[in-house]
Design an enzyme around this catalytic site. Structure first.
Site, PDB file in Angstrom:
ATOM      1  N   GLY A   1      17.190  21.473  60.885  1.00 11.02           N
ATOM      2  CA  GLY A   1      18.150  20.678  60.119  1.00 11.02           C
ATOM      3  C   GLY A   1      17.727  19.237  59.899  1.00 11.02           C
TER       4      GLY A   1
ATOM      5  N   GLU B   1      11.581  28.166  67.060  1.00 12.78           N
ATOM      6  CA  GLU B   1      12.316  27.130  66.322  1.00 12.78           C
ATOM      7  C   GLU B   1      12.274  25.813  67.097  1.00 12.78           C
ATOM      8  OE1 GLU B   1      15.423  28.881  63.462  1.00 12.78           O
ATOM      9  OE2 GLU B   1      16.364  28.713  65.406  1.00 12.78           O
TER      10      GLU B   1
ATOM     11  N   HIS C   1      19.848  30.791  70.191  1.00 15.64           N
ATOM     12  CA  HIS C   1      19.629  29.702  69.217  1.00 15.64           C
ATOM     13  C   HIS C   1      19.782  28.364  69.939  1.00 15.64           C
ATOM     14  CE1 HIS C   1      20.119  26.956  65.894  1.00 15.64           C
ATOM     15  NE2 HIS C   1      19.519  27.867  65.151  1.00 15.64           N
TER      16      HIS C   1
ATOM     17  N   GLY D   1      18.005  28.102  58.048  1.00 17.08           N
ATOM     18  CA  GLY D   1      19.384  27.627  58.102  1.00 17.08           C
ATOM     19  C   GLY D   1      19.824  27.096  56.748  1.00 17.08           C
ATOM     20  N   GLY D   2      19.730  25.786  56.575  1.00 26.50           N
ATOM     21  CA  GLY D   2      20.231  25.110  55.373  1.00 26.50           C
ATOM     22  C   GLY D   2      19.848  25.772  54.059  1.00 26.50           C
TER      23      GLY D   2
ATOM     24  N   ASN E   1      20.302  32.183  58.512  1.00 26.56           N
ATOM     25  CA  ASN E   1      21.310  31.869  59.529  1.00 26.56           C
ATOM     26  C   ASN E   1      22.304  30.906  58.883  1.00 26.56           C
ATOM     27  OD1 ASN E   1      22.802  30.968  61.703  1.00 26.56           O
ATOM     28  ND2 ASN E   1      21.099  29.882  62.702  1.00 26.56           N
ATOM     29  N   TRP E   2      23.449  31.451  58.510  1.00 30.12           N
ATOM     30  CA  TRP E   2      24.426  30.632  57.772  1.00 30.12           C
ATOM     31  C   TRP E   2      25.177  29.652  58.672  1.00 30.12           C
ATOM     32  CZ3 TRP E   2      27.332  34.322  53.830  1.00 30.12           C
ATOM     33  CH2 TRP E   2      26.383  34.904  52.974  1.00 30.12           C
ATOM     34  N   LYS E   3      25.041  29.810  59.963  1.00 28.65           N
ATOM     35  CA  LYS E   3      25.753  28.951  60.929  1.00 28.65           C
ATOM     36  C   LYS E   3      27.259  28.941  60.621  1.00 28.65           C
ATOM     37  CE  LYS E   3      21.479  26.499  61.652  1.00 28.65           C
ATOM     38  NZ  LYS E   3      20.787  25.317  62.110  1.00 28.65           N
TER      39      LYS E   3
HETATM   40  P1  PGA Z   1      17.305  24.809  59.295  1.00 26.65           P
HETATM   41  O1  PGA Z   1      17.894  25.687  60.499  1.00 26.65           O
HETATM   42  O2  PGA Z   1      16.540  25.762  58.400  1.00 26.65           O
HETATM   43  O3  PGA Z   1      18.497  24.227  58.626  1.00 26.65           O
HETATM   44  O4  PGA Z   1      16.415  23.792  59.898  1.00 26.65           O
HETATM   45  C1  PGA Z   1      17.148  26.720  61.078  1.00 26.65           C
HETATM   46  C2  PGA Z   1      17.915  27.366  62.201  1.00 26.65           C
HETATM   47  O5  PGA Z   1      18.620  26.648  62.934  1.00 26.65           O
HETATM   48  O6  PGA Z   1      17.842  28.599  62.395  1.00 26.65           O
END
Ligand code: PGA
Length: 249
Positions: free
Chosen positions: A173, A167, A95, A233-234, A9-11
Protein backbone atom coordinates in the site's frame (compact mmCIF):
# COMPACT_ATOMS: atom_id res chain seq x y z
CA UNK A 1 5.91 -25.38 -15.28
CA UNK A 2 4.13 -23.47 -12.51
CA UNK A 3 0.92 -21.72 -13.52
CA UNK A 4 0.93 -18.02 -12.64
CA UNK A 5 -1.70 -16.80 -10.16
CA UNK A 6 -3.20 -13.29 -10.19
CA UNK A 7 -4.90 -12.88 -6.82
CA UNK A 8 -6.87 -9.84 -5.70
CA UNK A 9 -7.10 -9.01 -2.01
CA UNK A 10 -9.93 -6.51 -1.74
CA UNK A 11 -9.34 -5.97 1.99
CA UNK A 12 -12.16 -4.08 3.77
CA UNK A 13 -13.42 -2.39 0.64
CA UNK A 14 -16.51 -2.68 -1.47
CA UNK A 15 -20.27 -2.79 -1.52
CA UNK A 16 -22.81 -5.00 -3.25
CA UNK A 17 -22.74 -2.70 -6.27
CA UNK A 18 -18.97 -2.55 -6.43
CA UNK A 19 -18.70 -6.34 -6.08
CA UNK A 20 -21.06 -6.91 -8.99
CA UNK A 21 -19.43 -4.25 -11.19
CA UNK A 22 -15.88 -5.37 -10.53
CA UNK A 23 -16.60 -9.08 -10.99
CA UNK A 24 -18.49 -8.46 -14.22
CA UNK A 25 -15.63 -6.30 -15.51
CA UNK A 26 -13.06 -8.97 -14.71
CA UNK A 27 -15.21 -11.78 -16.12
CA UNK A 28 -15.91 -9.85 -19.30
CA UNK A 29 -12.36 -8.63 -19.81
CA UNK A 30 -10.39 -11.76 -19.05
CA UNK A 31 -8.80 -13.02 -22.26
CA UNK A 32 -10.16 -16.37 -23.41
CA UNK A 33 -6.62 -17.65 -23.78
CA UNK A 34 -5.49 -16.32 -20.38
CA UNK A 35 -3.54 -19.20 -18.93
CA UNK A 36 -3.16 -17.81 -15.46
CA UNK A 37 -5.21 -18.74 -12.43
CA UNK A 38 -7.34 -15.83 -11.21
CA UNK A 39 -8.43 -15.55 -7.58
CA UNK A 40 -10.40 -12.80 -5.88
CA UNK A 41 -10.78 -12.33 -2.15
CA UNK A 42 -13.66 -10.00 -1.23
CA UNK A 43 -14.57 -9.38 2.38
CA UNK A 44 -16.79 -11.94 4.14
CA UNK A 45 -20.04 -10.05 3.60
CA UNK A 46 -19.79 -10.25 -0.17
CA UNK A 47 -18.57 -13.83 -0.59
CA UNK A 48 -22.03 -15.22 -1.23
CA UNK A 49 -22.84 -12.55 -3.81
CA UNK A 50 -19.44 -13.05 -5.44
CA UNK A 51 -19.91 -16.82 -5.56
CA UNK A 52 -23.19 -16.41 -7.46
CA UNK A 53 -21.65 -13.95 -9.91
CA UNK A 54 -18.69 -16.25 -10.53
CA UNK A 55 -20.80 -19.33 -11.27
CA UNK A 56 -19.56 -20.98 -14.44
CA UNK A 57 -16.42 -18.83 -14.56
CA UNK A 58 -12.87 -20.15 -13.99
CA UNK A 59 -12.21 -17.31 -11.50
CA UNK A 60 -11.72 -18.67 -8.01
CA UNK A 61 -13.02 -17.24 -4.76
CA UNK A 62 -11.02 -16.82 -1.58
CA UNK A 63 -11.55 -15.35 1.88
CA UNK A 64 -9.19 -13.00 3.68
CA UNK A 65 -9.23 -14.73 7.05
CA UNK A 66 -10.41 -17.88 8.84
CA UNK A 67 -11.04 -18.75 12.45
CA UNK A 68 -8.65 -20.98 14.36
CA UNK A 69 -11.78 -22.80 15.63
CA UNK A 70 -14.13 -25.16 13.80
CA UNK A 71 -17.43 -23.96 15.31
CA UNK A 72 -19.17 -22.82 18.47
CA UNK A 73 -19.05 -19.87 20.80
CA UNK A 74 -16.67 -17.56 18.93
CA UNK A 75 -18.63 -14.38 18.32
CA UNK A 76 -17.62 -12.56 15.16
CA UNK A 77 -15.50 -15.37 13.76
CA UNK A 78 -15.99 -17.39 10.56
CA UNK A 79 -15.05 -21.04 10.24
CA UNK A 80 -13.46 -22.97 7.42
CA UNK A 81 -16.65 -24.96 6.84
CA UNK A 82 -18.59 -21.72 6.45
CA UNK A 83 -16.09 -20.45 3.89
CA UNK A 84 -16.45 -23.65 1.88
CA UNK A 85 -20.24 -23.33 2.17
CA UNK A 86 -19.95 -19.78 0.78
CA UNK A 87 -18.08 -21.05 -2.28
CA UNK A 88 -14.46 -20.38 -1.32
CA UNK A 89 -11.60 -22.55 -2.50
CA UNK A 90 -8.80 -20.43 -1.00
CA UNK A 91 -8.13 -18.37 2.10
CA UNK A 92 -5.37 -15.90 2.98
CA UNK A 93 -3.56 -16.66 6.22
CA UNK A 94 -0.97 -14.53 7.96
CA UNK A 95 -1.47 -11.32 6.02
CA UNK A 96 0.79 -8.69 7.59
CA UNK A 97 -2.23 -6.54 8.49
CA UNK A 98 -3.61 -9.48 10.51
CA UNK A 99 -0.21 -9.96 12.14
CA UNK A 100 0.41 -6.29 12.92
CA UNK A 101 -3.09 -4.98 13.68
CA UNK A 102 -4.80 -8.06 15.11
CA UNK A 103 -2.00 -9.71 17.02
CA UNK A 104 -1.73 -12.84 14.90
CA UNK A 105 1.48 -14.63 15.81
CA UNK A 106 3.12 -17.20 13.56
CA UNK A 107 1.69 -19.87 15.88
CA UNK A 108 -1.87 -18.59 15.31
CA UNK A 109 -1.20 -18.40 11.57
CA UNK A 110 -0.05 -22.03 11.63
CA UNK A 111 -3.34 -23.10 13.26
CA UNK A 112 -5.31 -21.17 10.62
CA UNK A 113 -3.28 -22.84 7.86
CA UNK A 114 -4.12 -26.21 9.36
CA UNK A 115 -7.83 -25.38 9.80
CA UNK A 116 -8.03 -24.31 6.15
CA UNK A 117 -6.57 -27.57 4.91
CA UNK A 118 -8.77 -29.64 7.21
CA UNK A 119 -11.83 -28.44 5.30
CA UNK A 120 -10.19 -28.60 1.87
CA UNK A 121 -9.38 -24.91 1.42
CA UNK A 122 -6.04 -23.93 -0.11
CA UNK A 123 -4.23 -21.59 2.29
CA UNK A 124 -2.29 -18.70 0.80
CA UNK A 125 0.37 -18.16 3.45
CA UNK A 126 1.61 -14.56 3.56
CA UNK A 127 5.11 -13.78 4.82
CA UNK A 128 7.24 -10.68 4.90
CA UNK A 129 9.57 -8.40 6.79
CA UNK A 130 9.14 -4.82 7.98
CA UNK A 131 11.38 -2.02 6.74
CA UNK A 132 13.21 -2.04 10.06
CA UNK A 133 13.90 -5.75 9.75
CA UNK A 134 15.10 -5.37 6.15
CA UNK A 135 17.42 -2.54 7.12
CA UNK A 136 18.82 -4.66 9.93
CA UNK A 137 19.58 -7.41 7.40
CA UNK A 138 17.02 -9.74 8.95
CA UNK A 139 14.75 -10.42 5.96
CA UNK A 140 15.70 -14.07 5.50
CA UNK A 141 15.65 -14.78 9.22
CA UNK A 142 12.16 -13.29 9.57
CA UNK A 143 10.52 -15.05 6.63
CA UNK A 144 12.24 -18.32 7.55
CA UNK A 145 10.84 -18.12 11.09
CA UNK A 146 7.36 -17.34 9.74
CA UNK A 147 7.57 -20.30 7.36
CA UNK A 148 9.18 -22.79 9.73
CA UNK A 149 6.56 -22.19 12.41
CA UNK A 150 3.89 -23.36 9.97
CA UNK A 151 6.00 -26.28 8.72
CA UNK A 152 6.62 -27.24 12.35
CA UNK A 153 2.88 -27.59 12.93
CA UNK A 154 1.57 -29.10 9.68
CA UNK A 155 4.66 -30.79 8.21
CA UNK A 156 6.27 -30.13 4.85
CA UNK A 157 3.91 -32.40 2.88
CA UNK A 158 1.00 -30.05 3.62
CA UNK A 159 2.69 -27.46 1.41
CA UNK A 160 1.74 -29.49 -1.64
CA UNK A 161 -1.75 -27.98 -1.26
CA UNK A 162 -0.82 -24.39 -0.51
CA UNK A 163 0.43 -21.16 -2.00
CA UNK A 164 3.01 -18.78 -0.51
CA UNK A 165 2.91 -15.01 -0.84
CA UNK A 166 6.01 -12.96 -0.09
CA UNK A 167 4.77 -9.52 0.89
CA UNK A 168 7.38 -7.14 2.28
CA UNK A 169 5.46 -4.93 4.73
CA UNK A 170 7.24 -1.79 3.48
CA UNK A 171 5.87 -2.39 -0.02
CA UNK A 172 2.22 -2.91 0.94
CA UNK A 173 0.00 0.00 0.00
CA UNK A 174 2.99 2.34 -0.20
CA UNK A 175 3.59 2.44 -3.94
CA UNK A 176 7.15 1.35 -3.16
CA UNK A 177 7.27 -1.99 -4.98
CA UNK A 178 10.19 -4.33 -4.34
CA UNK A 179 12.43 -4.44 -7.40
CA UNK A 180 12.22 -7.66 -9.41
CA UNK A 181 15.69 -8.57 -8.09
CA UNK A 182 14.73 -7.92 -4.47
CA UNK A 183 11.64 -10.09 -4.86
CA UNK A 184 13.50 -12.85 -6.72
CA UNK A 185 16.16 -13.04 -4.00
CA UNK A 186 13.62 -13.71 -1.23
CA UNK A 187 11.50 -16.03 -3.40
CA UNK A 188 14.59 -18.09 -4.24
CA UNK A 189 15.47 -18.24 -0.55
CA UNK A 190 11.96 -19.46 0.34
CA UNK A 191 12.09 -22.10 -2.40
CA UNK A 192 15.53 -23.27 -1.22
CA UNK A 193 14.21 -23.51 2.34
CA UNK A 194 11.34 -25.74 1.18
CA UNK A 195 13.64 -27.70 -1.15
CA UNK A 196 15.89 -28.61 1.75
CA UNK A 197 12.90 -30.53 3.13
CA UNK A 198 11.13 -31.68 -0.05
CA UNK A 199 12.48 -31.00 -3.54
CA UNK A 200 9.36 -31.83 -5.53
CA UNK A 201 7.10 -29.66 -3.37
CA UNK A 202 9.59 -26.80 -3.76
CA UNK A 203 9.49 -27.20 -7.55
CA UNK A 204 5.71 -27.08 -7.81
CA UNK A 205 4.91 -24.55 -5.04
CA UNK A 206 3.63 -21.20 -6.33
CA UNK A 207 5.24 -18.22 -4.56
CA UNK A 208 3.40 -14.96 -5.23
CA UNK A 209 4.82 -11.49 -4.72
CA UNK A 210 2.67 -8.83 -3.06
CA UNK A 211 3.26 -5.16 -2.33
CA UNK A 212 2.20 -2.38 -4.72
CA UNK A 213 1.85 -4.64 -7.75
CA UNK A 214 0.09 -2.80 -10.57
CA UNK A 215 -0.58 -3.06 -14.28
CA UNK A 216 2.76 -1.45 -15.14
CA UNK A 217 5.15 -3.43 -12.94
CA UNK A 218 3.50 -6.88 -12.94
CA UNK A 219 5.16 -8.20 -16.11
CA UNK A 220 8.73 -7.57 -14.94
CA UNK A 221 8.01 -9.10 -11.52
CA UNK A 222 6.30 -12.18 -12.99
CA UNK A 223 9.22 -12.65 -15.38
CA UNK A 224 11.51 -13.54 -12.48
CA UNK A 225 12.34 -17.24 -12.16
CA UNK A 226 10.79 -17.79 -8.74
CA UNK A 227 7.93 -15.28 -8.88
CA UNK A 228 4.77 -17.20 -9.77
CA UNK A 229 2.25 -14.39 -9.75
CA UNK A 230 0.99 -11.63 -7.50
CA UNK A 231 -1.19 -10.94 -4.50
CA UNK A 232 -2.62 -7.55 -5.30
CA UNK A 233 -4.36 -5.10 -2.98
CA UNK A 234 -5.10 -1.59 -4.24
CA UNK A 235 -4.81 -2.35 -7.95
CA UNK A 236 -7.23 -5.28 -7.65
CA UNK A 237 -10.02 -2.81 -6.90
CA UNK A 238 -9.70 -1.31 -10.37
CA UNK A 239 -11.00 -3.61 -13.09
CA UNK A 240 -8.71 -2.36 -15.85
CA UNK A 241 -5.58 -2.51 -13.64
CA UNK A 242 -6.38 -6.02 -12.44
CA UNK A 243 -7.02 -7.18 -16.03
CA UNK A 244 -3.62 -5.73 -17.04
CA UNK A 245 -2.05 -7.77 -14.23
CA UNK A 246 -3.84 -10.92 -15.43
CA UNK A 247 -2.61 -10.17 -18.95
CA UNK A 248 0.95 -9.75 -17.65
CA UNK A 249 0.69 -13.24 -16.20
P1 PGA B 1 -1.10 -3.54 -2.18
O1 PGA B 1 -1.52 -4.66 -1.12
O2 PGA B 1 -1.11 -4.20 -3.54
O3 PGA B 1 -2.14 -2.48 -2.05
O4 PGA B 1 0.25 -3.07 -1.81
C1 PGA B 1 -1.06 -5.98 -1.24
C2 PGA B 1 -1.57 -6.83 -0.11
O5 PGA B 1 -1.65 -6.33 1.03
O6 PGA B 1 -1.90 -8.02 -0.30
Amino acid sequence: MRKIIAAGNWKMNGSRTMTATLINTIKGGLAKDCNCEVLICPSFGYLSLACGLLAGSPIKLGAQNISTEASGAHTGEISGDMLVDLGCTHVLVGHSERRALYGETSEIVAVKFEEAQLVGLTPVLCLGETLEQREAGETEKVVEQQLQTVIGRVGIDAFERSVLAYEPVWAIGTGQTATPDQAQKVHAFLRRTIAAQNGSIADSLRILYGGSVNGSNAAELFAMLDVDGGLVGGASLKGDQFLDICAAA
